[in-house]
Scaffold this motif. Structure first.
Motif, PDB file in Angstrom:
ATOM      1  N   TYR A  10       0.858  -1.197   0.000  1.00 31.14           N
ATOM      2  CA  TYR A  10       0.000   0.000   0.000  1.00 31.14           C
ATOM      3  C   TYR A  10       0.891   1.244   0.000  1.00 31.14           C
ATOM      4  CZ  TYR A  10      -3.715   3.291   1.117  1.00 31.14           C
ATOM      5  OH  TYR A  10      -4.607   4.337   1.072  1.00 31.14           O
ATOM      6  N   GLY A  39      -5.636  -2.273  -2.256  1.00 28.36           N
ATOM      7  CA  GLY A  39      -6.313  -1.116  -2.849  1.00 28.36           C
ATOM      8  C   GLY A  39      -5.429   0.108  -2.917  1.00 28.36           C
ATOM      9  N   HIS A  62      -5.297  -8.667  -5.613  1.00 23.83           N
ATOM     10  CA  HIS A  62      -5.831  -7.306  -5.601  1.00 23.83           C
ATOM     11  C   HIS A  62      -7.105  -7.297  -4.767  1.00 23.83           C
ATOM     12  CE1 HIS A  62      -3.052  -5.827  -8.645  1.00 23.83           C
ATOM     13  NE2 HIS A  62      -3.346  -6.867  -9.414  1.00 23.83           N
ATOM     14  N   ALA A  64      -9.887  -4.622  -2.167  1.00 29.67           N
ATOM     15  CA  ALA A  64     -10.251  -3.287  -1.700  1.00 29.67           C
ATOM     16  C   ALA A  64      -9.472  -2.968  -0.431  1.00 29.67           C
ATOM     17  CB  ALA A  64     -11.754  -3.210  -1.421  1.00 29.67           C
ATOM     18  N   ASN A  65      -9.210  -1.688  -0.225  1.00 29.29           N
ATOM     19  CA  ASN A  65      -8.426  -1.281   0.936  1.00 29.29           C
ATOM     20  C   ASN A  65      -9.113  -1.676   2.237  1.00 29.29           C
ATOM     21  OD1 ASN A  65      -7.937   1.364   2.998  1.00 29.29           O
ATOM     22  ND2 ASN A  65      -6.131   0.367   2.158  1.00 29.29           N
TER      23      ASN A  65
END
Length: 347
Positions: A10, A39, A62, A64-65
């Protein structure tokens, strides 16, 4: 497969390729690297895909944060290795790090293997970080004797030796047996909770003392050098998790460490925020919980003793005044300031 190395990603564009290069240079065989794109809003997702296209060893997830805990859990779910390692994406592993740790884990049948690490300061200076523990294998009785007393928090109001996951190797069978994972709603300092639970359940622990196999870089903007919004609420939540997990254990009394743990983070937030409203909020919570009732103060430095005394007596304004001045003053200068300005009358 012998090993899965989980790398949460990140906003680490300047460091990501350096990190992955060190993992591709590992001397061990039959391993995978799981890059978990949490994300990231920059070019990190593209870099991950580019790196994965160059070798079959790298797999990209991959998502979502969701924070560091969520990213590590995603890696744990996808991991295929018999052993699990964690590497932060702005750090570097020595070429023989995982070969040495795997050998130690297999020959000793250890649930957890830990090495020492190199702290790389922003100036480039390097320092070996080690512990007071002896090297070698720890059976359960040794773990109880030497690790349990500071498993959650030491009497010196600092972490014990078993804290950061990035210089440890874990048996996946062991993690699955005790359902060990990271708390998704603890976005930082998550190692403290995970490592305490892992250390508690471990039956065999191996310590590679004086072997600085991991390079921890002191990069700007890290959690350890800042205090994110809502930090105090996160730390209180983590302490409740620890209380629920450890308060009623019959084989060891962790209640003192749980108190010290909450006090450590109260001090951390107060030192980082330095705002009277925030300090009052922390002190109010401690007061309402009757935290200091019958509490034995830890054996710490004079400066910290003064801060704890002021916290106990709800001196928010005084703490704001003291912490607002230069944090590099000596203990003697701090004491002189208190006397000179008659500061205790301002509580």
């Amino acid at each position: 497969m012998d090993l899965s190395i989980i790398v949460p990603v990140y906003k680490v564009e300047p460091y990501l390729r350096r990190c992955v290069k060190s993992l591709m240079a590992q001397t061990c065989e039959n391993y995978e690297v799981l890059l978990v794109d949490d994300g990231s809003p920059d070019s990190c997702p593209k870099i991950c895909d580019e790196l994965a296209a160059c070798t079959d060893n790298i797999h990209v997830i991959h998502k979502a944060n969701g924070g560091l805990s969520s990213a590590r859990n995603a890696g744990l779910f996808a991991a295929r290795g018999d052993y699990i390692g964690f590497v932060d994406s702005d750090d570097v592993a020595a070429p023989d790090m995982f070969a040495i740790m795997l050998t130690a884990a297999k020959t000793s049948d250890a649930d957890i293997v830990m090495c020492d690490y190199i702290r790389v300061l922003r100036t480039g200076r390097r320092r070996l970080m080690t512990t007071a523990l002896r090297p070698g294998l720890y059976e359960k009785a040794d773990i109880i004797k030497y690790l349990y007393p500071s498993l959650i928090m030491g009497e010196n109001l600092d972490y014990g030796p078993l804290l950061s996951v990035w210089h440890c190797l874990y048996s996946r069978k062991f993690l699955n047996q005790y359902h060990l994972a990271f708390a998704d709603d603890i976005p930082w300092s998550e190692d403290n909770l995970f490592s305490a639970m892992a250390g508690y359940h471990a039956k065999r622990f191996f310590y590679l003392k004086s072997m600085g196999l991991y390079n921890y870089f002191q990069n700007p903007g890290t959690i350890t050098t800042s205090c994110p919004p809502g930090a105090w609420n996160v730390y209180k939540r983590m302490n409740r998790y620890l209380e629920n997990y450890f308060s009623f254990r019959s084989d060891y009394d962790f209640r003192r460490q749980l108190q010290l743990h909450l006090l450590y983070y109260a001090c951390h937030v107060i030192r980082m925020e330095r705002q009277e409203a925030c300090i009052r909020n922390v002190l109010r919570d401690l007061h309402q919980a009757h935290f200091f009732d019958h509490f034995r103060m830890p054996d710490v430095s004079l400066k910290l003793k003064i801060q704890l005394w002021l916290m106990k007596h709800q001196c928010a304004r005084t703490l704001t005044f003291l912490l607002g001045e230069s944090p590099c003053r000596s203990y003697l200068s701090l004491c002189r300031s208190i006397i000179r300005k008659n500061i205790f009358q301002k509580c």
